[in-house]
Scaffold this active site. Sequence first.
Site, short mmCIF file in Angstrom:
data_model
loop_
_atom_site.label_atom_id
_atom_site.label_comp_id
_atom_site.label_asym_id
_atom_site.label_seq_id
_atom_site.Cartn_x
_atom_site.Cartn_y
_atom_site.Cartn_z
CB THR A 48 -1.11 -0.35 0.95
OG1 THR A 48 -1.29 -1.29 0.99
CG2 THR A 48 -1.84 1.52 1.73
CD GLU A 164 7.79 12.59 10.32
OE1 GLU A 164 8.84 13.54 11.02
OE2 GLU A 164 6.84 12.63 11.48
N GLY A 222 -9.40 -2.43 5.98
CA GLY A 222 -7.85 -1.95 5.01
C GLY A 222 -7.38 -1.43 6.56
CE LYS A 240 1.99 2.78 14.65
NZ LYS A 240 0.38 3.18 14.28
N1 HSE Z 1 -2.20 -0.54 12.08
C1 HSE Z 1 -2.08 0.61 12.23
C2 HSE Z 1 -3.06 1.44 12.13
C3 HSE Z 1 -1.24 0.96 10.80
O1 HSE Z 1 -4.05 1.08 12.69
O2 HSE Z 1 -2.94 2.66 13.45
C4 HSE Z 1 -0.29 2.44 10.57
O3 HSE Z 1 0.73 1.66 11.90
#
Ligand code: HSE
Length: 467
Positions: A48, A164, A222, A240
């Site tokens: 993606t 980033e 998705g 994160k």
């Molecule tokens: N699966 C992650 C989310 C995608 O739902 O935020 C981005 O890291």
Amino acid sequence: MAKLGLRRYLGVVEIAGSNPVAPILIKKEKMNHSEPKEIGIGLIGLGTVGSGVVKTLQARASSIARETGVKLVLRRVCVRSLNKKRAVKVPKNILTARPETVIDDPQVEILIELAGGIHPAKEWIEKAFALKKHVVTANKALLAEKGKSVYLAARVHRRRLGFEASVCGGIPILRAIREGLASDNVTHFLGIVNGTCNYILTEMSQKGLSFSKSLSEAQQKGYAEANPALDVDGVDSAHKLAVLSRLAFQAEVDFKKIYVEGIRRITAADIVYAKELGYVIKLLVIGKKKEKGLELRVHPTLLPLDHPLSSVRGVYNAVYVHGDHTGDLLFYGRGAGMMPTASAVMSDVIEIAQDMTKGLDAMRSSWGNEPSAMKILPIGDLVSKYYLRFQVKDKPGVLGSIAKILGDNKISILSVHQKDSLGSRSVPVVILTYEAKESDIRRALQKIDSSPDTQEKTQLIRVEALI
Ligand code: HSE
């Protein structure tokens, strides 16, 4: 008119009040007509986000060249399967199924790694550094779990590492912390950094759906990772958080010490009870710098309805940061998806490419000094308010014995709410506590949960009041 030579005359101005008006020729310094410098890009991963990067390069390479002076040329793209139908058209002669073909190509100066996973992405990136290439990645798992080695490789080889896109997709949160808050001391931040969990909790709250129904909706749309456990068990958020903490607190973070709890145990009833009490339930990442170390945790949290993060709904992300000089800041936007994340990747690519043309690449590593290792405080030391939902037999004395156990463990009750049993022989009792130490709460719950009057494991949700 005299010969202008290499200088160009751009216009004529009049000076107000002068009469007659004297034309003045404005000279501009020698124009730079040199062609934009070509920078070769190699890409591993055409999923993606990779497709979004290719789309951007195809549609905007000329405008990027005009605006920045660098012409980004896609030299090689590595895909898992050469025959798959794709969202973007890539010339066959630059497609390969071998990552080494991209990494080893001398025309590739910036490697974009979007394959994800820890191995072999780590080896590819470290090899690229050794070959004096710069790297841009969205790989939060790699940075959180093996970042030390990757950052070190970038420093040793004096190459740039852009990441980033690894946190909050399209929100430029890392650049804001690194550059915008360069002179600030970040004391704490709270964030909604997983769109899937925020979508699920929003659906549960707005439509009264169950956790599993909301999760399958998130998968259909998705939003969820290939393995949704990474989302709902809080691991993606913890990755994160590790990346954010490193920048916000200049701390080397031991990922395994981050406290992580996901949203599987949150019920539609908890969401309703929280709302009645003036709160919303969000999966938060929380980073706080304390005197004795860092508090780094991921867990469902009760937030007051008027907290700025409470109105962040659906798949959106937001990070609330406090700098000692700037005060409170709120960053909001799309945390995932093809074009927002591709935009974050491209911002790193362009920054690095521009620095390459300035000759700064050898001077600026992405990291400067190595951050220092900082102690991560154990969850038992946390002091917080708590939402506790007990499911107990509806008979005299049960509430009294719960209150006694809480009192014996130095936990003071703020309010008690007994809910409708809805015909069942047990009732939900919700208690909000004043601030208490988590180790005391856990000791008390162990005792309460082992009582024959308790019908299921007590629900514990931490309450965050920090605005
Ligand atoms: N699966 C992650 C989310 C995608 O739902 O935020 C981005 O890291």
